[in-house]
Design an enzyme around this catalytic site. Structure first.
Site, PDB file in Angstrom:
ATOM      1  N   LYS A  13       0.811  -1.218   0.000  1.00  0.00           N
ATOM      2  CA  LYS A  13       0.000   0.000   0.000  1.00  0.00           C
ATOM      3  C   LYS A  13       0.846   1.270   0.000  1.00  0.00           C
ATOM      4  O   LYS A  13       0.435   2.267  -0.583  1.00  0.00           O
ATOM      5  CB  LYS A  13      -1.024  -0.014   1.123  1.00  0.00           C
ATOM      6  CG  LYS A  13      -0.485   0.227   2.500  1.00  0.00           C
ATOM      7  CD  LYS A  13      -1.602   0.159   3.537  1.00  0.00           C
ATOM      8  CE  LYS A  13      -1.017  -0.052   4.911  1.00  0.00           C
ATOM      9  NZ  LYS A  13      -0.002   0.956   5.311  1.00  0.00           N
ATOM     10  N   ARG A  88      -6.890   3.067  10.999  1.00  0.00           N
ATOM     11  CA  ARG A  88      -6.477   1.682  11.131  1.00  0.00           C
ATOM     12  C   ARG A  88      -7.282   0.936  12.194  1.00  0.00           C
ATOM     13  O   ARG A  88      -7.070  -0.243  12.414  1.00  0.00           O
ATOM     14  CB  ARG A  88      -5.023   1.678  11.568  1.00  0.00           C
ATOM     15  CG  ARG A  88      -4.097   0.843  10.733  1.00  0.00           C
ATOM     16  CD  ARG A  88      -2.687   1.241  11.137  1.00  0.00           C
ATOM     17  NE  ARG A  88      -1.752   0.227  10.781  1.00  0.00           N
ATOM     18  CZ  ARG A  88      -0.744   0.428   9.938  1.00  0.00           C
ATOM     19  NH1 ARG A  88      -0.575   1.594   9.352  1.00  0.00           N
ATOM     20  NH2 ARG A  88       0.093  -0.538   9.691  1.00  0.00           N
ATOM     21  N   ARG A 127      11.317  -8.375   2.874  1.00  0.00           N
ATOM     22  CA  ARG A 127      11.509  -6.961   3.176  1.00  0.00           C
ATOM     23  C   ARG A 127      12.338  -6.795   4.458  1.00  0.00           C
ATOM     24  O   ARG A 127      13.191  -5.927   4.536  1.00  0.00           O
ATOM     25  CB  ARG A 127      10.142  -6.289   3.329  1.00  0.00           C
ATOM     26  CG  ARG A 127      10.215  -4.815   3.661  1.00  0.00           C
ATOM     27  CD  ARG A 127       8.912  -4.126   3.340  1.00  0.00           C
ATOM     28  NE  ARG A 127       8.225  -3.707   4.554  1.00  0.00           N
ATOM     29  CZ  ARG A 127       7.001  -3.197   4.577  1.00  0.00           C
ATOM     30  NH1 ARG A 127       6.305  -3.085   3.482  1.00  0.00           N
ATOM     31  NH2 ARG A 127       6.476  -2.818   5.703  1.00  0.00           N
ATOM     32  N   ARG A 144       2.185  -8.132  13.666  1.00  0.00           N
ATOM     33  CA  ARG A 144       1.555  -7.012  12.941  1.00  0.00           C
ATOM     34  C   ARG A 144       0.424  -7.492  12.047  1.00  0.00           C
ATOM     35  O   ARG A 144      -0.584  -6.800  11.889  1.00  0.00           O
ATOM     36  CB  ARG A 144       2.605  -6.259  12.119  1.00  0.00           C
ATOM     37  CG  ARG A 144       3.349  -5.236  12.965  1.00  0.00           C
ATOM     38  CD  ARG A 144       4.624  -4.768  12.319  1.00  0.00           C
ATOM     39  NE  ARG A 144       4.431  -4.227  11.002  1.00  0.00           N
ATOM     40  CZ  ARG A 144       5.396  -4.147  10.082  1.00  0.00           C
ATOM     41  NH1 ARG A 144       6.607  -4.586  10.363  1.00  0.00           N
ATOM     42  NH2 ARG A 144       5.139  -3.637   8.909  1.00  0.00           N
TER      43      ARG A 144
END
Ligand code: ADP
Length: 188
Positions: A13, A88, A127, A144
């Site tokens: 995103k 969020r 990542r 997460r």
């Protein structure tokens, strides 16, 4: 163009948000980046936020409001935006709606980047190896994703009910996904 980006950590995103912002010539406002800037500058807010971010937890809502509302007290607040990373949680979504309504800048679309759980894990581990971001270690990554599923996924229903949810298949090359997003936005 007022767009909100939703998607799990690793859904792309951030990358896609920057591209949308460039195409429509609006600012890309990322709460993750704003928070990391506070951490880097060693502000009080940054020091408090860092503890939560390093654990893979969400930063408390009140601190998020402080940094987001700060963007709106500029002499000329942005007319359009790509909002990445906020809201969020459901309480954040309710506040976002209240503020946007008051300021006459409610969302045109909420883009959700859909990605299967396994693909997500693979991307995030990759990542984590490259970036050295402290919150990208494997255990926190899992956490997460859990936090996303628990706290952020309920927002999909919230925006679906309002008729502004646009789901994007986020599996594939970066350019391919960008094209899907542009096609969807052009149809609005
Ligand atoms: P990612 O989408 O990969 O989790 P971000 O850069 O969007 O990365 O966010 C990094 C971290 O910043 C999050 O894990 C969280 O701790 C914090 N954060 C960002 N936005 C919010 C928010 N709206 N509410 C609470 N915490 C947030």
């Amino acid at each position: 163009m007022r767009v909100l980006m939703l998607g799990a950590p690793g859904s792309g995103k951030g990358t896609q948000g920057v591209r949308i912002a460039e195409r429509y010539n609006v600012p890309h406002i990322s709460t993750g980046e704003l928070l990391r800037a506070h951490v880097k500058d060693g502000t009080k807010l940054g020091r408090v936020a860092k503890v939560h971010m390093d654990r893979g937890d969400l930063v408390p809502d009140v601190l998020i409001y402080a940094i987001i509302l700060d963007q709106l007290i500029e002499p000329e607040p942005p007319r359009g935006y790509v909002l990445d990373g906020f809201p969020r949680t459901l309480p954040q979504a309710q506040i976002a709606y209240e503020v946007a309504k008051e300021m006459d800048m409610t969302f045109d679309a909420v883009l959700c980047l859909d990605i299967p759980h396994d693909e997500l894990m693979r991307r995030l581990e990759e990542r984590g190896r490259g970036s050295g971001r402290a919150d990208d270690q494997e255990a926190t990554i899992r956490h997460r994703i859990e936090v996303y599923e628990e706290k952020t996924l309920p927002l999909l229903d919230y925006y679906k009910e309002r008729g502004i949810l646009v789901r994007i298949d986020a599996v594939g090359g970066v350019d391919e996904v960008t094209q899907r997003i542009f096609d969807a936005l052009d149809r609005l």
